[in-house]
Design a protein around this motif. Structure first.
Motif, short mmCIF file in Angstrom:
data_model
loop_
_atom_site.label_atom_id
_atom_site.label_comp_id
_atom_site.label_asym_id
_atom_site.label_seq_id
_atom_site.Cartn_x
_atom_site.Cartn_y
_atom_site.Cartn_z
N GLU A 101 0.85 -1.19 0.00
CA GLU A 101 0.00 0.00 0.00
C GLU A 101 0.89 1.24 0.00
O GLU A 101 1.89 1.29 0.71
CB GLU A 101 -0.91 0.02 1.23
N ILE A 102 0.49 2.25 -0.76
CA ILE A 102 1.29 3.48 -0.91
C ILE A 102 1.57 4.14 0.43
O ILE A 102 2.73 4.42 0.76
CB ILE A 102 0.57 4.49 -1.84
N ASN A 103 0.53 4.39 1.22
CA ASN A 103 0.72 5.10 2.49
C ASN A 103 1.57 4.29 3.45
O ASN A 103 2.38 4.85 4.20
CB ASN A 103 -0.62 5.47 3.11
N GLU A 104 1.40 2.98 3.42
CA GLU A 104 2.22 2.11 4.27
C GLU A 104 3.68 2.18 3.81
O GLU A 104 4.60 2.21 4.64
CB GLU A 104 1.69 0.67 4.20
N MET A 105 3.91 2.20 2.51
CA MET A 105 5.27 2.28 1.95
C MET A 105 5.95 3.57 2.42
O MET A 105 7.11 3.54 2.88
CB MET A 105 5.21 2.23 0.42
N ILE A 106 5.24 4.69 2.32
CA ILE A 106 5.80 5.97 2.76
C ILE A 106 6.08 5.93 4.27
O ILE A 106 7.14 6.37 4.73
CB ILE A 106 4.84 7.13 2.39
N SER A 107 5.16 5.35 5.01
CA SER A 107 5.32 5.24 6.46
C SER A 107 6.52 4.36 6.83
O SER A 107 7.30 4.69 7.73
CB SER A 107 4.04 4.67 7.06
N ILE A 108 6.68 3.27 6.13
CA ILE A 108 7.81 2.35 6.37
C ILE A 108 9.14 3.08 6.11
O ILE A 108 10.09 2.96 6.88
CB ILE A 108 7.72 1.10 5.46
N ILE A 109 9.20 3.81 5.02
CA ILE A 109 10.44 4.52 4.66
C ILE A 109 10.73 5.62 5.69
O ILE A 109 11.87 5.77 6.14
CB ILE A 109 10.37 5.07 3.22
N ASN A 110 9.69 6.34 6.11
CA ASN A 110 9.87 7.35 7.17
C ASN A 110 10.34 6.71 8.46
O ASN A 110 11.23 7.22 9.14
CB ASN A 110 8.54 8.09 7.42
N GLY A 111 9.71 5.59 8.82
CA GLY A 111 10.09 4.88 10.04
C GLY A 111 11.52 4.38 9.98
O GLY A 111 12.25 4.43 10.98
N ALA A 112 11.93 3.91 8.81
CA ALA A 112 13.31 3.44 8.63
C ALA A 112 14.28 4.60 8.83
O ALA A 112 15.34 4.43 9.44
CB ALA A 112 13.48 2.84 7.24
N MET A 113 13.91 5.77 8.33
CA MET A 113 14.76 6.95 8.51
C MET A 113 14.92 7.25 9.99
O MET A 113 16.04 7.42 10.49
CB MET A 113 14.18 8.16 7.78
N GLU A 114 13.81 7.32 10.71
CA GLU A 114 13.85 7.63 12.15
C GLU A 114 14.70 6.60 12.90
O GLU A 114 15.53 6.95 13.73
CB GLU A 114 12.44 7.69 12.73
N PHE A 115 14.45 5.33 12.60
CA PHE A 115 15.17 4.23 13.27
C PHE A 115 16.67 4.35 13.04
O PHE A 115 17.47 4.29 13.99
CB PHE A 115 14.63 2.89 12.75
N LEU A 117 18.45 6.93 12.01
CA LEU A 117 19.03 8.17 12.54
C LEU A 117 19.24 8.09 14.06
O LEU A 117 20.14 8.73 14.59
CB LEU A 117 18.18 9.39 12.17
N GLN A 118 18.42 7.30 14.74
CA GLN A 118 18.64 7.10 16.18
C GLN A 118 19.90 6.28 16.41
O GLN A 118 20.62 6.51 17.37
CB GLN A 118 17.44 6.42 16.82
N GLU A 119 20.17 5.34 15.52
CA GLU A 119 21.40 4.54 15.61
C GLU A 119 22.63 5.36 15.25
O GLU A 119 23.68 5.20 15.85
CB GLU A 119 21.34 3.37 14.61
N ASN A 120 22.48 6.21 14.22
CA ASN A 120 23.62 6.97 13.70
C ASN A 120 23.09 8.26 13.07
O ASN A 120 22.45 8.22 12.03
CB ASN A 120 24.35 6.12 12.64
N LYS A 121 23.36 9.38 13.72
CA LYS A 121 22.81 10.66 13.24
C LYS A 121 23.30 11.03 11.85
O LYS A 121 22.73 11.90 11.20
CB LYS A 121 23.07 11.78 14.24
N LEU A 122 24.34 10.37 11.37
CA LEU A 122 24.87 10.65 10.03
C LEU A 122 24.46 9.59 9.01
O LEU A 122 25.01 9.52 7.91
CB LEU A 122 26.40 10.77 10.07
N TYR A 123 23.48 8.75 9.36
CA TYR A 123 23.03 7.71 8.41
C TYR A 123 22.54 8.33 7.11
O TYR A 123 22.82 7.82 6.03
CB TYR A 123 21.94 6.83 9.04
N LEU A 124 21.79 9.43 7.20
CA LEU A 124 21.31 10.14 6.02
C LEU A 124 21.82 11.57 6.05
O LEU A 124 21.92 12.17 7.12
CB LEU A 124 19.77 10.20 5.99
N THR A 125 22.08 12.12 4.88
CA THR A 125 22.44 13.53 4.80
C THR A 125 21.21 14.38 5.14
O THR A 125 20.08 13.90 5.09
CB THR A 125 22.92 13.90 3.37
N LYS A 126 21.44 15.63 5.44
CA LYS A 126 20.32 16.56 5.67
C LYS A 126 19.44 16.63 4.42
O LYS A 126 18.22 16.72 4.51
CB LYS A 126 20.82 17.96 6.03
N GLU A 127 20.07 16.56 3.26
CA GLU A 127 19.34 16.60 2.00
C GLU A 127 18.43 15.38 1.87
O GLU A 127 17.27 15.49 1.47
CB GLU A 127 20.31 16.66 0.81
#
Length: 150
Positions: A101-115, A117-127
């Motif tokens: 499902e589209i909304n679930e996919m977006i939610s999963i990707i957002n959740g992965a980002m949060e997860f 970034l908690q492990e490593n604040k430099l996992y993703l660039t600010k961009e």
């Protein structure tokens, strides 16, 4: 906008950099990613995407997703027109894990980002973070296209 320092960049893309020590497409992708900006030419961007495609990272779906997530989101921040060739790296592994499902996919990707970034604040660039929060939700039609392909 925050300018990413070289050491932060190297940390964010450390797995790509390490892979580049033994696999030329990863090294090329890392070097091109380092120079990526809104001013990067189409031909340079095409080469970057080509090198990313040549990596063909082999692993389970979660590792595959987490490997490509920083790369794809960083590229799409600067070059959103490449979503047709890059979104598969984010949608495909999550689809394989049962998300269709589209909304679930977006939610999963957002959740992965949060997860991550908690492990490593430099996992993703600010961009990358900006792209996930502000641009990814606008890509419902494109995400559905990728789900349909899967």
């Amino acid at each position: 906008m925050n300018i990413i320092t070289n050491s932060d960049f190297d940390e964010t893309f450390s797995s790509l950099k390490r892979m580049g020590e033994r696999f030329p497409p990863a090294k090329n992708a890392f070097e091109l990613l380092k120079k990526l900006s809104r001013e990067t030419t189409t031909s340079e961007s095409d080469i970057l995407v080509y090198e990313v495609d040549k990596i063909q990272y082999q692993s389970n779906t979660n590792s595959y997703f987490y490997f490509y997530f920083p790369i794809v989101s960083h590229i799409l921040y600067y070059k959103p027109e490449y979503e047709t060739v890059l979104l598969k790296y984010l949608v495909g592994p999550n689809f394989a894990n049962g998300t269709s499902e589209i909304n679930e996919m977006i939610s999963i990707i957002n959740g992965a980002m949060e997860f991550k970034l908690q492990e490593n604040k430099l996992y993703l660039t600010k961009e990358s973070q900006f792209w996930v929060v502000n641009e990814l939700p606008k890509l419902e039609k494109e995400i559905q296209r990728e789900i349909d392909v899967c």
